[in-house]
Design a protein around this motif. Structure first.
Motif, PDB file in Angstrom:
ATOM      1  N   ALA A 354       0.830  -1.209   0.000  1.00  0.00           N
ATOM      2  CA  ALA A 354       0.000   0.000   0.000  1.00  0.00           C
ATOM      3  C   ALA A 354       0.865   1.259   0.000  1.00  0.00           C
ATOM      4  O   ALA A 354       0.607   2.191   0.743  1.00  0.00           O
ATOM      5  CB  ALA A 354      -0.930  -0.018   1.204  1.00  0.00           C
ATOM      6  N   GLU A 355       1.896   1.274  -0.843  1.00  0.00           N
ATOM      7  CA  GLU A 355       2.769   2.442  -0.909  1.00  0.00           C
ATOM      8  C   GLU A 355       2.185   3.478  -1.851  1.00  0.00           C
ATOM      9  O   GLU A 355       1.935   3.195  -3.012  1.00  0.00           O
ATOM     10  CB  GLU A 355       4.155   2.041  -1.427  1.00  0.00           C
ATOM     11  CG  GLU A 355       5.067   1.521  -0.352  1.00  0.00           C
ATOM     12  CD  GLU A 355       6.358   0.976  -0.962  1.00  0.00           C
ATOM     13  OE1 GLU A 355       7.202   1.785  -1.357  1.00  0.00           O
ATOM     14  OE2 GLU A 355       6.496  -0.259  -1.038  1.00  0.00           O
ATOM     15  N   ASN A 356       2.030   4.682  -1.320  1.00  0.00           N
ATOM     16  CA  ASN A 356       1.440   5.744  -2.137  1.00  0.00           C
ATOM     17  C   ASN A 356       2.505   6.429  -2.977  1.00  0.00           C
ATOM     18  O   ASN A 356       2.810   7.591  -2.803  1.00  0.00           O
ATOM     19  CB  ASN A 356       0.732   6.743  -1.229  1.00  0.00           C
ATOM     20  CG  ASN A 356      -0.240   7.614  -2.010  1.00  0.00           C
ATOM     21  OD1 ASN A 356      -0.273   7.547  -3.246  1.00  0.00           O
ATOM     22  ND2 ASN A 356      -1.008   8.407  -1.308  1.00  0.00           N
ATOM     23  N   THR A 364       1.128  -1.409  -6.688  1.00  0.00           N
ATOM     24  CA  THR A 364       0.593  -1.785  -5.376  1.00  0.00           C
ATOM     25  C   THR A 364       0.312  -3.286  -5.299  1.00  0.00           C
ATOM     26  O   THR A 364       0.136  -3.831  -4.229  1.00  0.00           O
ATOM     27  CB  THR A 364      -0.710  -1.013  -5.076  1.00  0.00           C
ATOM     28  OG1 THR A 364      -1.609  -1.210  -6.171  1.00  0.00           O
ATOM     29  CG2 THR A 364      -0.426   0.474  -4.929  1.00  0.00           C
ATOM     30  N   GLU A 365       0.262  -3.916  -6.460  1.00  0.00           N
ATOM     31  CA  GLU A 365       0.117  -5.377  -6.510  1.00  0.00           C
ATOM     32  C   GLU A 365       1.025  -5.880  -7.615  1.00  0.00           C
ATOM     33  O   GLU A 365       0.973  -5.379  -8.741  1.00  0.00           O
ATOM     34  CB  GLU A 365      -1.343  -5.762  -6.812  1.00  0.00           C
ATOM     35  CG  GLU A 365      -1.539  -7.272  -6.928  1.00  0.00           C
ATOM     36  CD  GLU A 365      -2.985  -7.686  -7.194  1.00  0.00           C
ATOM     37  OE1 GLU A 365      -3.886  -6.825  -7.127  1.00  0.00           O
ATOM     38  OE2 GLU A 365      -3.208  -8.867  -7.483  1.00  0.00           O
ATOM     39  N   ARG A 579      -1.900  -2.061 -11.138  1.00  0.00           N
ATOM     40  CA  ARG A 579      -2.486  -1.383  -9.984  1.00  0.00           C
ATOM     41  C   ARG A 579      -1.473  -0.399  -9.415  1.00  0.00           C
ATOM     42  O   ARG A 579      -0.352  -0.788  -9.084  1.00  0.00           O
ATOM     43  CB  ARG A 579      -2.826  -2.420  -8.897  1.00  0.00           C
ATOM     44  CG  ARG A 579      -3.931  -3.387  -9.279  1.00  0.00           C
ATOM     45  CD  ARG A 579      -5.254  -2.660  -9.356  1.00  0.00           C
ATOM     46  NE  ARG A 579      -6.377  -3.523  -9.719  1.00  0.00           N
ATOM     47  CZ  ARG A 579      -6.962  -3.486 -10.921  1.00  0.00           C
ATOM     48  NH1 ARG A 579      -6.531  -2.679 -11.882  1.00  0.00           N
ATOM     49  NH2 ARG A 579      -7.994  -4.268 -11.160  1.00  0.00           N
ATOM     50  N   ASP A 580      -1.866   0.865  -9.316  1.00  0.00           N
ATOM     51  CA  ASP A 580      -1.060   1.847  -8.605  1.00  0.00           C
ATOM     52  C   ASP A 580      -2.021   2.670  -7.768  1.00  0.00           C
ATOM     53  O   ASP A 580      -3.237   2.445  -7.819  1.00  0.00           O
ATOM     54  CB  ASP A 580      -0.199   2.676  -9.589  1.00  0.00           C
ATOM     55  CG  ASP A 580      -1.017   3.550 -10.524  1.00  0.00           C
ATOM     56  OD1 ASP A 580      -2.072   4.086 -10.095  1.00  0.00           O
ATOM     57  OD2 ASP A 580      -0.621   3.727 -11.689  1.00  0.00           O
ATOM     58  N   PRO A 581      -1.493   3.617  -6.969  1.00  0.00           N
ATOM     59  CA  PRO A 581      -2.410   4.301  -6.046  1.00  0.00           C
ATOM     60  C   PRO A 581      -3.605   4.960  -6.741  1.00  0.00           C
ATOM     61  O   PRO A 581      -4.636   5.179  -6.126  1.00  0.00           O
ATOM     62  CB  PRO A 581      -1.511   5.347  -5.390  1.00  0.00           C
ATOM     63  CG  PRO A 581      -0.157   4.713  -5.396  1.00  0.00           C
ATOM     64  CD  PRO A 581      -0.088   3.962  -6.692  1.00  0.00           C
ATOM     65  N   LYS A 582      -3.455   5.265  -8.031  1.00  0.00           N
ATOM     66  CA  LYS A 582      -4.552   5.925  -8.730  1.00  0.00           C
ATOM     67  C   LYS A 582      -5.365   4.993  -9.608  1.00  0.00           C
ATOM     68  O   LYS A 582      -6.301   5.441 -10.272  1.00  0.00           O
ATOM     69  CB  LYS A 582      -3.989   7.063  -9.584  1.00  0.00           C
ATOM     70  CG  LYS A 582      -3.449   8.193  -8.729  1.00  0.00           C
ATOM     71  CD  LYS A 582      -2.964   9.354  -9.547  1.00  0.00           C
ATOM     72  CE  LYS A 582      -2.479  10.467  -8.612  1.00  0.00           C
ATOM     73  NZ  LYS A 582      -1.546  11.375  -9.273  1.00  0.00           N
ATOM     74  N   ARG A 583      -4.999   3.735  -9.673  1.00  0.00           N
ATOM     75  CA  ARG A 583      -5.673   2.849 -10.630  1.00  0.00           C
ATOM     76  C   ARG A 583      -6.106   1.540  -9.985  1.00  0.00           C
ATOM     77  O   ARG A 583      -5.273   0.745  -9.548  1.00  0.00           O
ATOM     78  CB  ARG A 583      -4.742   2.568 -11.821  1.00  0.00           C
ATOM     79  CG  ARG A 583      -5.368   1.637 -12.871  1.00  0.00           C
ATOM     80  CD  ARG A 583      -4.542   1.556 -14.138  1.00  0.00           C
ATOM     81  NE  ARG A 583      -4.573   2.796 -14.886  1.00  0.00           N
ATOM     82  CZ  ARG A 583      -5.580   3.190 -15.663  1.00  0.00           C
ATOM     83  NH1 ARG A 583      -6.650   2.435 -15.783  1.00  0.00           N
ATOM     84  NH2 ARG A 583      -5.514   4.335 -16.313  1.00  0.00           N
ATOM     85  N   LEU A 584      -7.413   1.342  -9.969  1.00  0.00           N
ATOM     86  CA  LEU A 584      -7.977   0.096  -9.434  1.00  0.00           C
ATOM     87  C   LEU A 584      -8.864  -0.581 -10.483  1.00  0.00           C
ATOM     88  O   LEU A 584      -9.416  -1.648 -10.263  1.00  0.00           O
ATOM     89  CB  LEU A 584      -8.783   0.422  -8.163  1.00  0.00           C
ATOM     90  CG  LEU A 584      -9.284  -0.722  -7.288  1.00  0.00           C
ATOM     91  CD1 LEU A 584      -8.153  -1.602  -6.816  1.00  0.00           C
ATOM     92  CD2 LEU A 584     -10.055  -0.176  -6.096  1.00  0.00           C
ATOM     93  N   THR A 585      -8.978   0.049 -11.656  1.00  0.00           N
ATOM     94  CA  THR A 585      -9.754  -0.519 -12.753  1.00  0.00           C
ATOM     95  C   THR A 585      -9.037  -0.294 -14.070  1.00  0.00           C
ATOM     96  O   THR A 585      -8.253   0.643 -14.151  1.00  0.00           O
ATOM     97  CB  THR A 585     -11.143   0.152 -12.881  1.00  0.00           C
ATOM     98  OG1 THR A 585     -10.950   1.566 -12.890  1.00  0.00           O
ATOM     99  CG2 THR A 585     -12.079  -0.258 -11.777  1.00  0.00           C
ATOM    100  N   PRO A 586      -9.312  -0.984 -15.139  1.00  0.00           N
ATOM    101  CA  PRO A 586     -10.246  -2.116 -15.140  1.00  0.00           C
ATOM    102  C   PRO A 586      -9.600  -3.282 -14.377  1.00  0.00           C
ATOM    103  O   PRO A 586      -8.428  -3.285 -14.188  1.00  0.00           O
ATOM    104  CB  PRO A 586     -10.404  -2.441 -16.614  1.00  0.00           C
ATOM    105  CG  PRO A 586      -9.163  -1.950 -17.262  1.00  0.00           C
ATOM    106  CD  PRO A 586      -8.672  -0.792 -16.459  1.00  0.00           C
TER     107      PRO A 586
END
Lengths: 586, 586
Positions: A354-356, A364-365, A579-586
């Protein structure tokens, strides 16, 4: 062969561009047409998320210029126009056409029957099949209609073939040509055809020695308006740069965020197809070597109690009323597997951080390729496995996945990765203080022993080593204890140092590893010294109380290996859905 | 060979049991001794988490009888006693002993030097090495000292060998025998020894034709008090039952929760070592077959926005200020990878289900073996892959991992898994309504077409099919649409049915799969019908708008395959560190 992907690729056939590849001012512009290639810059209409050439901008800069309401209005307009245009597209054959069974959209493929028909892969369309009837399925990579003829490029994976229709009233009707000409890019079609050897190579296609003389064509799935075409997304920076001529013709690239927002289109480029074949290959080679050396695969939990290794960068969640979190690595558990009597284990699994931070090399993953093994006396036993593992990996990629590297290089040119051949004795290793000395001797006095190396200094070191040793792969060992985690075994002579190492590719770290502390007292002491609440890792510490074997291991970042082997500039290019702090989709 | 693991195994040598294996009333009982084997039941002291024979109780029944304060007091007392006892144990050799360098605890193994010494695996100790000097490392599986002699069983993985010391003053001193005799069970020792062929087989050890004549012994890591020994944990129910004789001698088992609380000790049993070798093998064989059929490995995100497939059983978390959750399966993403131009993909990764149910076959985190492929016309193409895959898997386990099945069977006896040989044409398949008919015809009128099968009915069906077809492996296809997820393709003839299937082993489901809907309109419609907020899966639905290939796939539960192949009664036995609503540690 990026050009095969470009819808300009049909120009050698001297067929004028159709509405499908140019903004059609009469029919109105669709989202699709806005991203098309080879149109005068002045004609590119301004719509939502236009492709831009600075493809690695984290956010499309233009996006901020418009309000959400405007975007919405535009989208609605585009949709309306698209649906009107759709209505005009022939989807069914004319029943009065004697050939009407040979074209038109069939019912949804829904497992109606097992017919025994055989399909031919586009990749296997060669002169060996000349004059044979084939059944081929693929996406429409490009299409041009002109009067009584239609030219298509069909694509399957990265293979492309040209398919042609000329009205002759015996096998091809006017309606059939019209049907084919109006197919939208990326639609999935099924084609019955005769394979014909060609006199002049079809430079536009990977299958350049044959073409398909179409005798039947059915569209199985129609592509709607495209935010961009795979051809748009496949261009190299050099192509984009070269196209900015004084004549106003301008090719546009696709911004990274636009790509990732529409990842499934972006993935259809040859470079991306190749990147993920190489990603699959890295995992395969990793396992092949480790299985051959007596390792077994394990799976450790990702849902854990407490913070796995301390620190703030942990995702927390509620687990049936108790606090839980996501494992930041399989570290503690792979060690516990060894304490469970296994001798050598590996794991391929996601790790969560969970590093911003938004950098070119953090997500992040990501996928961790981890292994852990008992050692007899020295952590160099771990390094020897790593040396054999990566020599095997690089050799394997070099021999078995060469064409994929080539495909990536067409869009993202890179210097081939250099490693010293012939196995472990040829891998470059040095102590951390030696690395510091090299940096200091080469004009970097800020490099300090007993302090961590900055990313910048790591890169500089990589450049120096490449120059002096002609390798992109090397190991630095005996890191300062202060910069390593609590479970790292200190150096036996001098506790300021540790039995740990990093492994580098092109000056960037891909592996961290070490001998671990297998004495529960020392472990608890080191954890406490770093302020880690020992209670939260009690079962881990306890696992060394029942007879513990000395051991060590390492964790490899899969995406980093792929990125650095292929000289890519951003880790997001090597993750299917990053996945990064600003991206959870798609 | 469960008996090799039992510390009673030394009785053939007629050496009386030592303090290490009997509650020592003078020295006080340690936590270790409480779980020892072959002691009169009346002497088993009552301490925390005693082993009980009902090993599959979800919670140790006795635990509730004591208060936490009492537990605490007892634990403290045990610790105190243990530390007093520890102080009396010789850990260093007497410097005046001429052989003092040949025994004693060495400094922590900390990568001091690379000595070039060679270690011999216990598994390779055979008569071929007779009279050779070897260096062996292992855990102490059992130890007996008597006057001037000591007998040890050393263990490495599942291999065991006997090591002996007889005082002779030339190679073995009195101090050395004393040192060896006092070693605690599970401690890690390094032994220098001469391999000696034995006249009478050492029935107690896997390496029965040789023994080690010890000339040096050093303890690398001392095991403290054990909650139970691997020997305790390795007993079959039959052994436990048989031991309850009128003479009061009683062997005690270890409750499942006690095992899982101390999983790293539990894992040291032969059955558990074998279970996880088979788990590793299943993954390996799964990948081997799929890679050979043109599949590529992918990794999809576990951190996702929205609920992956709807429903309540989802773990939610905060993702940098926005709501996120853990993927309940890679379903949507593996389909999207296909829409990204890949033809056949597979993934091995964790799946997360926040289902609050405690059953023998559910966990909140387990490993999914997923694959997805484009199809030409029928989902039977997917079934054919499954048939080849599992025939390959079962054949592979049968041929290459037979000894592991045997090791499991010693503790957990099971009927060998039956499958029909010779590949896909021999796998039993039936329609769902045929399965219902079979049940109804066999006295289960409650089985209803168009309703889901209960776990109980599934098991009954398994029994019937085993009887009639002599197979533990079969496929049921064409399930009612009402019991399948929204992305399932309906049957082309009758929308009450669907193009879906389950695969069974021993009457329990291990695979669910189907043809998927590749038409975005139908998909959105089916999602809406089930009340799934379409907005939360918009990017998934959109991914079928750019030309979508018909496709299907399946998801396999790794732990279920292992459990059912080996006839185990609880899924927790097949997960290294299982997770259920009540268990988040270790």
């Amino acid at each position: 062969m990026a050009d095969f992907w470009d819808d300009r690729s049909l120009t050698p056939l001297h067929v004028p561009a159709t509405a499908a590849s140019k903004p059609d001012q009469e029919a109105g512009s669709t989202a699709s047409s806005t991203a098309s290639a080879a149109v005068p810059a002045s004609q590119v209409p301004s719509v939502a998320t236009p492709p831009v050439s600075q493809e690695d901008l984290p956010v499309a800069k233009n996006a901020g210029k418009r309000t959400a309401a405007k975007e919405d209005k535009k989208a609605k307009k585009a949709e309306k126009l698209a649906s009107r245009q759709k209505a005009e597209v022939p989807t069914q054959s004319d029943p009065s056409d004697p050939l009407h069974e040979k074209y038109g959209d069939p019912p949804l493929i829904q497992s109606r029957a097992v017919t025994g028909r055989k399909w031919t892969n586009i990749l296997s369309l060669t002169p060996a099949l000349a004059d044979q009837e084939v059944l081929v399925r693929g996406n429409i990579n490009a299409v041009r209609g002109k009067g009584n003829s239609a030219f298509l490029v069909l694509r399957q994976g990265t293979a492309t073939a040209q398919a042609i229709l000329f009205k002759d009233d015996k096998t091809v009707s006017k309606g059939m040509v019209k049907y084919a000409s109006a197919l939208s890019q990326e639609s999935v079609v099924e084609v019955e055809a005769i394979v014909r050897k060609v006199d002049t190579k079809v430079e536009a296609c990977t299958q350049s020695e044959v073409e398909l003389k179409v005798t039947g064509i059915h569209c199985l799935s129609r592509a709607g308006p495209l935010p961009f075409t795979p051809a748009d997304a496949a261009r190299s920076q050099a192509e984009l740069d070269a196209s900015t001529g004084p004549d106003g013709e301008k090719l546009v690239g696709v911004a990274q965020d636009t790509r990732l927002d529409n990842r499934i289109l972006d993935l259809r480029t040859p470079a991306n197809q190749a990147i993920f074949r190489i990603q699959s290959a890295v995992g395969q080679l990793f396992r092949e070597l480790l299985l051959s050396e007596g390792f077994q695969e394990i799976h450790t939990p990702k849902l854990i109690g407490g913070a796995s290794e301390g620190g703030a960068s942990v995702f927390t969640l509620q687990y049936f009323g108790q606090p839980g979190c996501l494992a930041q690595s399989p570290q503690l558990y792979k060690q516990m597997a060894l304490m469970g009597g296994m001798d050598r284990v590996f794991e391929v699994g996601p790790v969560f951080r969970a590093e911003n931070s938004m950098t070119h090399r953090h997500m992040t993953e990501f996928m961790g390729l981890d292994f852990e093994m008992t050692i007899h006396e020295h952590y160099f036993e771990v390094l020897e496995v790593i040396e054999r593992l990566f020599t095997y990996l690089f050799d394997g990629l070099h021999k078995r996945w060469a064409s994929d590297q080539e495909a990536i290089g067409k869009q993202y040119p890179f210097e081939p990765f250099r490693w010293l051949p012939n196995g472990s004795s040829h891998v470059l290793r040095m102590n951390f203080d030696e690395a510091i000395k090299i940096l200091q001797d080469n004009g970097f006095p800020e490099a300090q022993p007993l302090e961590d190396l900055s990313t910048e200094l790591e890169r500089e070191l990589g450049k120096i080593i490449k120059k002096t040793h002609n390798t992109d792969f090397y190991i630095i060992q005996r890191f300062p204890m202060a910069v390593r985690p609590f479970y790292t075994m200190p150096d036996p002579e001098d506790p300021r140092w540790s039995n740990s190492f990093d492994v580098f590719m092109r000056g960037e770290e891909i592996i961290s590893g070490a001998q671990r502390v297998h004495d529960s007292d020392l472990l608890a002491e080191q954890a406490a010294k770093l302020g880690i609440p020992v209670a939260s890792i009690q079962s881990y510490i306890d696992s060394f109380k029942y007879g513990a074997h000395p051991h060590g291991g390492a964790g490899v970042g899969l995406e980093r290996v792929v990125m650095l082997f292929c000289g890519l500039n951003n880790i997001r290019k090597t993750s299917l859905f990053p996945r990064d702090p600003k991206r959870l989709t798609p």
